[in-house]
Design a protein around this motif. Structure first.
Motif, short mmCIF file in Angstrom:
data_model
loop_
_atom_site.label_atom_id
_atom_site.label_comp_id
_atom_site.label_asym_id
_atom_site.label_seq_id
_atom_site.Cartn_x
_atom_site.Cartn_y
_atom_site.Cartn_z
N GLU A 48 0.76 -1.19 0.06
CA GLU A 48 -0.13 0.00 0.11
C GLU A 48 0.92 1.22 -0.22
N ASP A 50 2.06 4.59 -2.07
CA ASP A 50 1.28 5.50 -3.16
C ASP A 50 2.06 5.44 -4.49
N TYR A 52 3.04 5.22 -8.49
CA TYR A 52 2.67 5.82 -9.67
C TYR A 52 3.71 5.20 -10.87
N GLN A 65 -1.67 -1.03 -14.70
CA GLN A 65 -2.99 -0.79 -14.34
C GLN A 65 -3.78 -1.90 -13.66
N THR A 69 -4.72 -2.60 -9.78
CA THR A 69 -6.07 -2.84 -9.34
C THR A 69 -6.23 -4.12 -8.77
N ASN A 72 -3.83 -3.50 -5.43
CA ASN A 72 -4.26 -2.38 -4.47
C ASN A 72 -5.30 -1.87 -5.09
N ASN A 74 -7.69 0.13 -4.06
CA ASN A 74 -7.94 1.40 -3.42
C ASN A 74 -7.05 2.72 -4.21
N LEU A 75 -6.06 1.98 -5.07
CA LEU A 75 -5.13 2.96 -5.76
C LEU A 75 -5.80 3.45 -7.15
N SER A 76 -5.80 4.80 -7.21
CA SER A 76 -6.27 5.23 -8.61
C SER A 76 -5.61 4.75 -9.77
N SER A 77 -6.43 4.33 -10.77
CA SER A 77 -6.04 3.71 -12.01
C SER A 77 -5.23 5.06 -12.86
N GLY A 78 -5.46 6.28 -12.54
CA GLY A 78 -5.03 7.39 -13.29
C GLY A 78 -3.55 7.84 -12.75
N GLN A 79 -3.10 6.91 -11.92
CA GLN A 79 -1.65 6.88 -11.50
C GLN A 79 -0.76 6.37 -12.21
#
Length: 202
Positions: A48, A50, A52, A65, A69, A72, A74-79
């Protein structure tokens, strides 16, 4: 062995070495420049951080991506985005750790190499870590052929932008960085040499 691979993935062995030493335990924000499908990010995703990733290959980003997913949610796919090392779209001093494995030797020339390096260094926090693996001339100087603009023909038939130890130490000083590991080079049967260059931003 299977349990280790499941936990760490197909991680670069020299990055794995840093994890075993606990080097990045206190890092929170991680960027993988040239992340591919995310092979070096499994440990960070599972724990977990953060995370990118950026890569010029859209299919690689889709794989990264999907991996993020699954490990994790909770992680934004936009990262995970498409982009290039010399133009990173992140804030200055943002990341605690930047990974850049097998990317810098694709520089077209010295100017391109320095653009990539400057862009990466810009997004790294003071006190943060840069882990790089790149092709070098160290140990095979007599086996490579100059192709101009800092690029060389290697015995394996590839053309790469190559650095030597003197260049790496010069950049370390110019960037106001500090080696947190000695420069280490692996010679692959005199076909190519890969060097690990590990810096902390002062």
């Amino acid at each position: 062995m299977n349990a280790i691979k499941e936990y760490f993935g197909d991680i670069d062995i020299y990055l794995f070495d840093q994890l075993l030493k606990g080097r990045f335990d206190h890092c929170k924000t991680i960027l993988d420049v040239g992340c591919g499908g995310g092979r070096n990010l499994v440990y960070f995703l599972k724990n977990e951080f953060d995370v990118y990733g950026i890569d010029p290959d859209p299919s690689a980003i889709r794989r990264a991506q999907d991996l993020a997913t699954s490990l994790n949610p909770n992680l934004s796919s936009g990262q995970f985005i498409n982009g290039v090392a010399e133009n990173l779209p992140y804030s200055k001093d943002y990341f605690d750790l930047v990974i850049c494995s097998a990317v810098l030797h694709f520089a077209k020339d010295q100017n391109h190499f320095e653009q990539m390096l400057s862009s990466i260094w810009n997004v790294l926090k003071p006190g943060g870590y840069l882990f790089t693996r790149l092709a070098s001339s160290i140990g095979i100087e007599h086996l490579i052929k100059d192709k101009g603009n800092g690029t060389w023909l290697l015995p394996d038939g590839s053309v790469r932008y190559l650095v030597d130890e003197e260049a790496l130490l010069k950049y370390t000083s110019t960037l106001n960085g500090m080696l947190f590991e000695p420069v280490k080079t692996t010679n692959v049967q005199n076909l190519r040499c890969m060097t690990t260059w590990c810096l902390q931003k002062m």
